[in-house]
Structures are given as C-alpha cells and as structure tokens.
Write a protein that holds these residues in place. Structure first.
Motif, mmCIF file in Angstrom:
data_model
loop_
_atom_site.group_PDB
_atom_site.id
_atom_site.type_symbol
_atom_site.label_atom_id
_atom_site.label_comp_id
_atom_site.label_asym_id
_atom_site.label_seq_id
_atom_site.Cartn_x
_atom_site.Cartn_y
_atom_site.Cartn_z
ATOM 1 N N PRO A 1 -8.341 8.776 3.704
ATOM 2 C CA PRO A 1 -7.990 7.373 3.430
ATOM 3 C C PRO A 1 -7.972 7.013 1.949
ATOM 4 O O PRO A 1 -7.235 6.102 1.540
ATOM 5 C CB PRO A 1 -9.079 6.605 4.179
ATOM 6 N N GLU A 2 -8.733 7.730 1.150
ATOM 7 C CA GLU A 2 -8.835 7.401 -0.274
ATOM 8 C C GLU A 2 -7.532 7.598 -1.050
ATOM 9 O O GLU A 2 -7.417 7.128 -2.195
ATOM 10 C CB GLU A 2 -9.952 8.226 -0.919
ATOM 11 N N VAL A 3 -6.527 8.248 -0.456
ATOM 12 C CA VAL A 3 -5.254 8.415 -1.174
ATOM 13 C C VAL A 3 -4.434 7.125 -1.174
ATOM 14 O O VAL A 3 -3.462 7.008 -1.938
ATOM 15 C CB VAL A 3 -4.413 9.562 -0.580
ATOM 16 N N LEU A 4 -4.801 6.156 -0.354
ATOM 17 C CA LEU A 4 -4.049 4.906 -0.267
ATOM 18 C C LEU A 4 -4.300 4.043 -1.500
ATOM 19 O O LEU A 4 -5.442 3.856 -1.923
ATOM 20 C CB LEU A 4 -4.439 4.145 0.999
ATOM 21 N N ARG A 5 -3.219 3.466 -2.047
ATOM 22 C CA ARG A 5 -3.326 2.627 -3.241
ATOM 23 C C ARG A 5 -2.644 1.276 -2.987
ATOM 24 O O ARG A 5 -1.525 1.229 -2.452
ATOM 25 C CB ARG A 5 -2.656 3.302 -4.444
ATOM 26 N N TYR A 6 -3.291 0.213 -3.417
ATOM 27 C CA TYR A 6 -2.738 -1.132 -3.326
ATOM 28 C C TYR A 6 -2.068 -1.452 -4.653
ATOM 29 O O TYR A 6 -2.724 -1.474 -5.692
ATOM 30 C CB TYR A 6 -3.860 -2.123 -3.018
ATOM 31 N N GLU A 7 -0.750 -1.681 -4.649
ATOM 32 C CA GLU A 7 0.009 -1.786 -5.880
ATOM 33 C C GLU A 7 0.981 -2.971 -5.863
ATOM 34 O O GLU A 7 1.346 -3.480 -4.795
ATOM 35 C CB GLU A 7 0.830 -0.506 -6.107
ATOM 36 N N GLU A 8 1.414 -3.386 -7.053
ATOM 37 C CA GLU A 8 2.526 -4.316 -7.176
ATOM 38 C C GLU A 8 3.830 -3.533 -7.052
ATOM 39 O O GLU A 8 3.943 -2.423 -7.569
ATOM 40 C CB GLU A 8 2.498 -5.046 -8.522
ATOM 41 N N VAL A 9 4.808 -4.120 -6.346
ATOM 42 C CA VAL A 9 6.096 -3.450 -6.156
ATOM 43 C C VAL A 9 7.231 -4.454 -6.359
ATOM 44 O O VAL A 9 7.056 -5.655 -6.163
ATOM 45 C CB VAL A 9 6.216 -2.821 -4.745
ATOM 46 N N GLU A 10 8.371 -3.945 -6.743
ATOM 47 C CA GLU A 10 9.584 -4.748 -6.873
ATOM 48 C C GLU A 10 10.351 -4.679 -5.567
ATOM 49 O O GLU A 10 10.579 -3.581 -5.028
ATOM 50 C CB GLU A 10 10.440 -4.189 -8.004
ATOM 51 N N VAL A 11 10.749 -5.828 -5.026
ATOM 52 C CA VAL A 11 11.451 -5.837 -3.741
ATOM 53 C C VAL A 11 12.962 -5.896 -3.918
ATOM 54 O O VAL A 11 13.696 -5.065 -3.379
ATOM 55 C CB VAL A 11 10.964 -7.008 -2.861
ATOM 56 N N GLY A 12 13.455 -6.864 -4.634
ATOM 57 C CA GLY A 12 14.896 -6.957 -4.854
ATOM 58 C C GLY A 12 15.633 -7.602 -3.697
ATOM 59 O O GLY A 12 15.033 -8.153 -2.766
ATOM 60 N N ASP A 13 16.950 -7.527 -3.758
ATOM 61 C CA ASP A 13 17.804 -8.138 -2.737
ATOM 62 C C ASP A 13 18.187 -7.116 -1.676
ATOM 63 O O ASP A 13 18.335 -5.932 -1.966
ATOM 64 C CB ASP A 13 19.073 -8.703 -3.380
ATOM 65 N N PRO A 14 18.395 -7.582 -0.441
ATOM 66 C CA PRO A 14 18.760 -6.645 0.632
ATOM 67 C C PRO A 14 20.165 -6.098 0.450
ATOM 68 O O PRO A 14 21.091 -6.807 0.044
ATOM 69 C CB PRO A 14 18.661 -7.509 1.898
ATOM 70 N N GLY A 15 20.316 -4.815 0.763
ATOM 71 C CA GLY A 15 21.617 -4.179 0.737
ATOM 72 C C GLY A 15 22.303 -4.311 2.078
ATOM 73 O O GLY A 15 21.790 -4.971 2.999
ATOM 74 N N PRO A 16 23.452 -3.689 2.255
ATOM 75 C CA PRO A 16 24.158 -3.751 3.539
ATOM 76 C C PRO A 16 23.269 -3.286 4.694
ATOM 77 O O PRO A 16 22.629 -2.246 4.620
ATOM 78 C CB PRO A 16 25.337 -2.793 3.331
ATOM 79 N N VAL B 1 0.865 -1.181 0.000
ATOM 80 C CA VAL B 1 0.000 0.000 0.000
ATOM 81 C C VAL B 1 0.896 1.223 0.000
ATOM 82 O O VAL B 1 1.794 1.351 0.843
ATOM 83 C CB VAL B 1 -0.939 0.003 1.219
ATOM 84 N N ARG B 2 0.657 2.132 -0.953
ATOM 85 C CA ARG B 2 1.455 3.341 -1.089
ATOM 86 C C ARG B 2 0.532 4.549 -1.263
ATOM 87 O O ARG B 2 -0.663 4.388 -1.534
ATOM 88 C CB ARG B 2 2.408 3.229 -2.292
ATOM 89 N N PHE B 3 1.101 5.736 -1.099
ATOM 90 C CA PHE B 3 0.315 6.938 -1.378
ATOM 91 C C PHE B 3 1.219 8.008 -1.956
ATOM 92 O O PHE B 3 2.426 8.036 -1.720
ATOM 93 C CB PHE B 3 -0.456 7.422 -0.143
ATOM 94 N N TYR B 4 0.611 8.879 -2.764
ATOM 95 C CA TYR B 4 1.350 9.841 -3.559
ATOM 96 C C TYR B 4 1.109 11.279 -3.131
ATOM 97 O O TYR B 4 1.813 12.193 -3.586
ATOM 98 C CB TYR B 4 0.990 9.675 -5.045
ATOM 99 N N GLU B 5 0.130 11.503 -2.285
ATOM 100 C CA GLU B 5 -0.160 12.830 -1.754
ATOM 101 C C GLU B 5 -0.856 12.656 -0.408
ATOM 102 O O GLU B 5 -1.521 11.641 -0.177
ATOM 103 C CB GLU B 5 -1.073 13.613 -2.706
ATOM 104 N N PRO B 6 -0.676 13.612 0.507
ATOM 105 C CA PRO B 6 -1.360 13.499 1.799
ATOM 106 C C PRO B 6 -2.850 13.720 1.638
ATOM 107 O O PRO B 6 -3.293 14.432 0.725
ATOM 108 C CB PRO B 6 -0.705 14.597 2.639
ATOM 109 N N GLY B 7 -3.639 13.109 2.526
ATOM 110 C CA GLY B 7 -5.075 13.327 2.438
ATOM 111 C C GLY B 7 -5.873 12.304 3.209
ATOM 112 O O GLY B 7 -5.383 11.681 4.165
#
Length: 326
Positions: free
Chosen positions: A13-28, A5-11
């Motif tokens: 509850p409707e600003v919340l979006r459920y999205e696919e995301v890339e995680v990748g490998d952990p860094g140091p 769940v991500r959001f692009y502007e404050p506001g």
C-alpha cells in the motif's frame, strides 16, 4: 487543480501517492466528471501489487459516482449535470480522484433515490451480485449455496438476493463479529473457518449431500474445501483470489469428486453488452430503492488515506462496503 491517487511501481500500500493532477477538457467520447464518492474494491489491490499488470505510472480504482461536468464530441448517452455511476476495468482505471476524464460508454445514469455514496459502494458489487444470481446458474427455491466471505461487500448483497430467491445460505467468515453481520443479512448458517472445518460443517448442515453452488471469492486457500462442499454435479463459481491464485489442478479431480463444474467468470463479460448491463443495473437498483436489498457502508475514508484503506482491506478488517468520500 484536481487531486488523485497514483502509483509508480507495483508493491505494498505504501506505493500509493496522493498528488495534484491536471484534468483538462474531455476528448471525443469522453466526459469530465466531478466525483462525490469513490468505491474501494479488493480488485484495486491487484492493480497495485501487480497481479493485474498495467502501464506505470497510473491511477487506481475503477468505480465512482458523481456529476457530469463537460462532454466531449460524440457523447450522447449522458448530459451535463447528470448524476452517474460507473465501474469497469482498465477502461475506467483512475477513479481515486475528485475530478477526472472518463470514457462515456461505461457511465450509468443514477436513480435520484440512490445517494452517491451508496452508488460508489454498490455499482461493482451490485452488478457482480446481479450476474452471479441471474446469469450463472438456474437457482431454484430450496437449494443450498455456500458463500465465502459472507460479510464482505459482495457477500452481503448476494446473501440478501439469495434469500429473495428462496435459497438456503451457508456463509463463511473469519471472525465472530463478522458472523453477526452475515447472519443479519440473510445467512441461515455461519461457518467460522478460523476454527471450523468448512466442508465437514457443510455436509453436516446438508444431511451429507453438499450444496448446489459454492461462490468463492477467496481462492487459493478455500479451493479444495469448496470442491469438497459440493453435491454431485455441483458448481463452483470462482470470483476472486483474495488469498492468492488457485494452484493449477488436474481436471480429473472434478470427476473423482462427483462430476463437478468449475467456472471463473469476470464482470467485464457480463456488462460488455450495453443492454445486458442496463438490465442488470436496473434489477439491482430496483432491489435497493425498494428496500429489498440494503447496502452496508461500514468504512469511509478520505482520498488522502488510500494507504490505510488498502491496509485495512488486505488485513480483512473491513465488513460490507468501503468508500472514499470526496
């Protein structure tokens, strides 16, 4: 692909979006963690509505529990396969996800006796209750406290812990249904602020003296009644602003009302030292595993339902703790 769940502007509850995301490998210093449950806290709404400013777009949520899947370079405090829980502030932001990268430092190994859902429901609330009960004030058996939002997640833990310390607990709630919940978890007296004068009832219940400590997570609308509920040289602990930020006030009022004390602590300052965090975590985990404190999970949501979860939270429809189940 993972989901978050991500959001692009404050506001709202409707600003919340459920999205696919890339995680990748952990860094140091990072780990990749697969969540089993994610905590829903009122503080999450402060990030969402801009009360706590953060760079955007961004994730949301600061508390979750799950398995460690991979380690980045230099990580020594946890191992792959460990059951862990975590809470924090901006360093753990982004917990509303099923898989993510997170700094290893905030992770706490989870006792086998505590399920993931329980951990996600209690890590932030439990550590908050722990520092409130063990670090702020030297409570003595027989003292009285006033606990606002007594049927909330922190309130239910604090009231049970207060009874273990031999305290008399006066809790405030907004509905009669919440009064039943609060009373079942240790409150000796209940004040429904929807139709009762809090300070007046506190004086009646304490033979006119007032309480030693008020724990107030509501903020703006309860600040003055909290001060008016204290005994001489009593302490007001402001731990939240659910009704809004407290209006600036003249400190002289503290002298006029009995040489009162006011503090505004933050969890981050009580878990910054790893040894102190471990001590507080051990104490709350011990109470829970021994059955001395129960964790009430009364609302469960899917991550896709984050908008509704925030609506319920802000409309005060919830009691106890709430979690997202992955």
């Amino acid at each position: 692909m993972a989901n978050a769940v991500r959001f692009y502007e404050p506001g709202s509850p409707e600003v919340l979006r459920y999205e696919e995301v890339e995680v990748g490998d952990p860094g140091p210093g990072q780990v990749r963690i697969r969540h089993a449950a994610v905590g829903l806290n009122f503080a999450d709404t402060y990030f969402r509505n801009g009360t706590y400013p953060i760079p955007l777009p961004n994730g949301i949520g600061v508390e979750a529990a799950g398995y460690v899947e991979a380690l980045g370079a230099g990580v020594t405090n946890v191992s792959v396969g460990d059951r862990v829980t975590y809470t924090g502030f901006t360093n753990t932001l982004g917990a509303y996800s099923n898989e993510r990268l997170v700094p290893a430092a905030p992770l706490i190994r989870l006792p086998d006796a505590i399920p993931f859902e329980t951990a996600a429901a209690m890590t932030m609330r439990g550590l908050t209750a722990a520092y409130l009960m063990r670090r702020i004030y030297p409570f003595k058996a027989g003292e009285s406290i006033l606990l606002h939002a007594a049927a909330g997640g922190v309130g239910l833990i604090v009231s049970q812990w207060a009874k273990l310390l031999g305290l008399k607990v006066i809790g405030t709630v907004s509905t009669d249904a919440k009064a039943i919940v609060a009373r079942a978890h240790g409150c000796d007296h209940i004040i429904n602020y929807s139709y009762e004068d809090v300070a007046q009832r506190v004086r009646e219940l304490t033979s006119g003296e007032g309480v030693s400590v008020v724990i107030d997570s509501v903020g703006k609308t309860t600040f003055m009644s909290s001060l008016d509920s204290l005994k001489r040289r009593g302490l007001l602990i402001c731990v939240g602003t659910a009704s809004g930020t407290i209006t600036p006030f003249d400190p002289q009022i503290l002298a006029m009302k009995g040489s009162l004390f006011v503090t505004r602590p933050a969890l981050a300052d009580y878990i910054a030292d790893p040894s102190e965090k471990a001590e507080l975590a051990s104490e709350i985990f011990g109470h829970v595993t021994a059955g001395r404190i129960s964790i009430e999970i009364n609302q469960r949501y899917a991550l896709q339902d984050a908008v509704q979860a925030h609506r319920d939270l802000e409309s005060r429809k919830t009691t106890g703790s709430s979690v997202f189940v992955i």
